[in-house]
Scaffold this motif. Structure first.
Motif, short mmCIF file in Angstrom:
data_model
loop_
_atom_site.label_atom_id
_atom_site.label_comp_id
_atom_site.label_asym_id
_atom_site.label_seq_id
_atom_site.Cartn_x
_atom_site.Cartn_y
_atom_site.Cartn_z
N LEU A 160 24.48 -45.26 -57.92
CA LEU A 160 24.55 -43.81 -57.94
C LEU A 160 25.90 -43.38 -57.36
CD1 LEU A 160 20.99 -43.04 -56.47
CD2 LEU A 160 21.66 -42.91 -58.87
N GLU A 161 26.21 -42.11 -57.48
CA GLU A 161 27.49 -41.62 -56.99
C GLU A 161 27.64 -41.78 -55.49
OE1 GLU A 161 28.29 -37.66 -58.22
OE2 GLU A 161 28.28 -38.11 -60.38
N LEU A 162 26.50 -41.80 -54.78
CA LEU A 162 26.58 -41.87 -53.32
C LEU A 162 26.90 -43.27 -52.79
CD1 LEU A 162 23.78 -43.40 -52.32
CD2 LEU A 162 22.78 -41.18 -52.75
N ASP A 163 26.97 -44.25 -53.68
CA ASP A 163 27.17 -45.64 -53.23
C ASP A 163 28.34 -45.78 -52.27
OD1 ASP A 163 25.07 -46.25 -54.83
OD2 ASP A 163 26.06 -47.86 -55.92
N ALA A 164 29.49 -45.24 -52.63
CA ALA A 164 30.70 -45.41 -51.83
C ALA A 164 30.57 -44.78 -50.44
CB ALA A 164 31.90 -44.84 -52.56
N GLU A 165 29.65 -43.80 -50.29
CA GLU A 165 29.45 -43.16 -48.99
C GLU A 165 28.54 -43.99 -48.08
OE1 GLU A 165 27.71 -39.40 -49.71
OE2 GLU A 165 29.21 -38.76 -51.18
N SER A 166 27.73 -44.84 -48.68
CA SER A 166 26.67 -45.53 -47.93
C SER A 166 27.19 -46.79 -47.24
CB SER A 166 25.53 -45.91 -48.87
OG SER A 166 25.94 -46.94 -49.76
N PRO A 167 26.60 -47.12 -46.10
CA PRO A 167 26.89 -48.42 -45.48
C PRO A 167 26.10 -49.51 -46.20
CG PRO A 167 25.29 -47.25 -44.15
CD PRO A 167 25.69 -46.32 -45.25
N SER A 168 26.52 -50.75 -46.05
CA SER A 168 25.77 -51.85 -46.64
C SER A 168 24.53 -52.13 -45.80
CB SER A 168 26.64 -53.10 -46.71
OG SER A 168 26.94 -53.57 -45.39
N ARG A 169 23.68 -53.03 -46.29
CA ARG A 169 22.53 -53.55 -45.55
C ARG A 169 21.52 -52.48 -45.15
NH1 ARG A 169 24.30 -55.29 -40.84
NH2 ARG A 169 26.35 -54.33 -41.06
N LEU A 170 21.36 -51.47 -46.01
CA LEU A 170 20.38 -50.43 -45.69
C LEU A 170 18.95 -50.96 -45.73
CD1 LEU A 170 22.00 -47.35 -47.44
CD2 LEU A 170 21.51 -47.59 -45.00
N GLY A 171 18.73 -52.04 -46.45
CA GLY A 171 17.42 -52.68 -46.44
C GLY A 171 17.11 -53.24 -45.06
N GLN A 172 18.12 -53.77 -44.38
CA GLN A 172 17.95 -54.24 -43.01
C GLN A 172 17.60 -53.07 -42.09
OE1 GLN A 172 20.77 -56.83 -41.15
NE2 GLN A 172 21.35 -57.88 -43.04
N PHE A 173 18.31 -51.97 -42.27
CA PHE A 173 18.07 -50.80 -41.43
C PHE A 173 16.64 -50.30 -41.60
CE2 PHE A 173 17.88 -46.16 -41.07
CZ PHE A 173 18.28 -45.99 -39.75
N ILE A 174 16.16 -50.21 -42.84
CA ILE A 174 14.79 -49.75 -43.08
C ILE A 174 13.79 -50.74 -42.48
CG2 ILE A 174 13.05 -49.28 -44.84
CD1 ILE A 174 15.11 -47.06 -44.61
N GLY A 175 14.04 -52.04 -42.64
CA GLY A 175 13.16 -53.05 -42.07
C GLY A 175 13.08 -52.93 -40.56
N TRP A 176 14.20 -52.61 -39.94
CA TRP A 176 14.28 -52.42 -38.49
C TRP A 176 13.40 -51.25 -38.05
CZ3 TRP A 176 19.58 -50.74 -35.95
CH2 TRP A 176 19.51 -50.90 -34.57
N GLN A 177 13.52 -50.13 -38.75
CA GLN A 177 12.73 -48.95 -38.39
C GLN A 177 11.24 -49.21 -38.61
OE1 GLN A 177 14.81 -46.99 -36.82
NE2 GLN A 177 16.36 -48.38 -37.69
N MET A 178 10.92 -49.99 -39.63
CA MET A 178 9.52 -50.30 -39.91
C MET A 178 8.93 -51.16 -38.79
SD MET A 178 7.91 -51.76 -43.48
CE MET A 178 8.82 -50.51 -44.41
N ILE A 179 9.68 -52.15 -38.33
CA ILE A 179 9.20 -52.99 -37.22
C ILE A 179 9.05 -52.15 -35.96
CG2 ILE A 179 9.79 -54.89 -35.67
CD1 ILE A 179 8.85 -55.90 -38.33
N ARG A 180 9.98 -51.27 -35.70
CA ARG A 180 9.87 -50.40 -34.52
C ARG A 180 8.58 -49.58 -34.58
NH1 ARG A 180 16.01 -47.85 -33.81
NH2 ARG A 180 16.80 -49.41 -32.34
N GLN A 181 8.29 -49.00 -35.75
CA GLN A 181 7.08 -48.20 -35.87
C GLN A 181 5.82 -49.06 -35.78
OE1 GLN A 181 6.94 -45.20 -38.95
NE2 GLN A 181 9.10 -44.68 -38.70
N TYR A 182 5.89 -50.25 -36.32
CA TYR A 182 4.75 -51.17 -36.23
C TYR A 182 4.45 -51.50 -34.77
CZ TYR A 182 2.14 -55.58 -36.44
OH TYR A 182 1.20 -56.57 -36.26
#
Length: 319
Positions: A268-290
């Motif tokens: 998507l157009e937002l790709d260049a704005e995004s940091p890499s490894r966002l899957g890691q970031f989401i996994g991190w937040q999920m473990i925190r909530q768990y």
């Protein structure tokens, strides 16, 4: 009623903070026998006369296939000498880093009592950025020439997403990452969610082991990248859900959202704005909530499979 709920919420926060404070006090009491050797300095001063003694003390750093003359030639090589000089400028003293490693090992010992304290050895590695830190059962090797600062001339030609973590501040997160990988089991499942939660567990352990380190340093983001991830957490998760990638086993998802890169690849157009490894970031937040929602120990969480964590976390992105 609203006032009562607010007061209850404040009480819960105070109890949690007091518990954390008591935990840190217990961790501070743990005695660590830490040995740190500046091998980089020792090798910088090697000569034909003292080489045999150095090889005798550190045989694991001198592969037998290389002759003494080759080691002397390496020590006298102009590039090696420049490496030595630049490392000495950046790390004339290693006490700050040593204090941080001491605290990191205290935390590791607290959560994993069987952890054996490795002998810490600093080296140069001709900027081998793929092996900045290496942990073995007996030794922890730290390549100081990969932490000279992202603007150092040695790193000219390397991509920015790599260089941003060639800072002193990344030594502790990199060491913690090596330790966490020892305790986080690889999932038998090949789904995207299993891979996300594998990295989420590693980052959660870094929360525990690095009590004084900022979140952006734990994950290797700049402050701006972490702000982007937090601000767009809901949209990223919606993308994963709507594209039905959560339980997908397509390995291409790993390179798009889990591995180091200039940015994440949504196509998507937002790709260049995004940091890499966002899957890691989401996994991190999920473990925190768990962990917030379930009364389980760290060891129990590490042994819990991805599907169970996914179901019991009832993950809700922050808005």
């Amino acid at each position: 009623m609203v006032r009562l709920i607010s007061m209850l919420f404040l009480v819960l926060i105070m109890v949690a903070c007091n518990s954390q404070s008591n935990e840190e006090k217990e961790i501070e009491k743990i005695a660590i026998d830490l040995k740190v050797t500046r091998f980089d300095k020792k090798f910088a001063e090697v000569t034909g006369d003292n080489l045999p003694q150095l090889k005798s003390e550190y045989p694991y750093l001198f592969p037998e296939r290389f002759t003494d003359s080759m080691w002397i030639a390496k020590a006298n090589d102009s590039i090696q000498k420049e490496l030595n000089e630049e490392v000495e400028k950046a790390f004339p003293d290693f006490s700050t880093e040593e204090d941080g490693i001491y605290e990191l090992f205290q935390h590791t010992k607290y959560y994993f009592p069987s952890f054996e304290i490795p002998h810490v050895i600093t080296i140069t590695s001709e900027v081998d950025y793929r092996n900045k830190v290496l942990l073995t059962p007996d030794y922890l090797f730290i390549s100081l020439d990969t932490y000279l600062g992202k603007k150092h001339p040695f790193y000219i030609g390397l991509q920015e997403y790599l260089k941003k973590n060639f800072e002193k501040e990344q030594i502790l997160p990199d060491v913690a990452n090596e330790i966490a990988e020892v305790y986080v089991p690889q999932s038998e499942s090949k789904t995207f969610i299993a891979n996300m939660l594998y990295y989420g567990k590693i980052l959660y352990l870094k929360d525990l082991l690095l009590s004084k380190v900022a979140d952006h340093d734990k994950i290797g983001y700049t402050e701006e990248e972490l702000k982007w991830a937090i601000a767009n957490e809901e949209e990223v998760w919606r993308y994963f859900v709507e594209r039905e990638v959560i339980f997908n086993t397509d390995t291409d998802l790993n390179s798009r959202f889990l591995y180091p890169a200039p940015f994440s690849k949504f196509y998507l157009e937002l790709d260049a704005e995004s940091p890499s490894r966002l899957g890691q970031f989401i996994g991190w937040q999920m473990i925190r909530q768990y962990m917030d929602k379930n009364e389980v120990s760290v060891q129990e969480m590490l042994a819990t499979n991805a599907e169970t964590i996914f179901n019991k976390a009832n993950y809700k992105p922050k808005k």
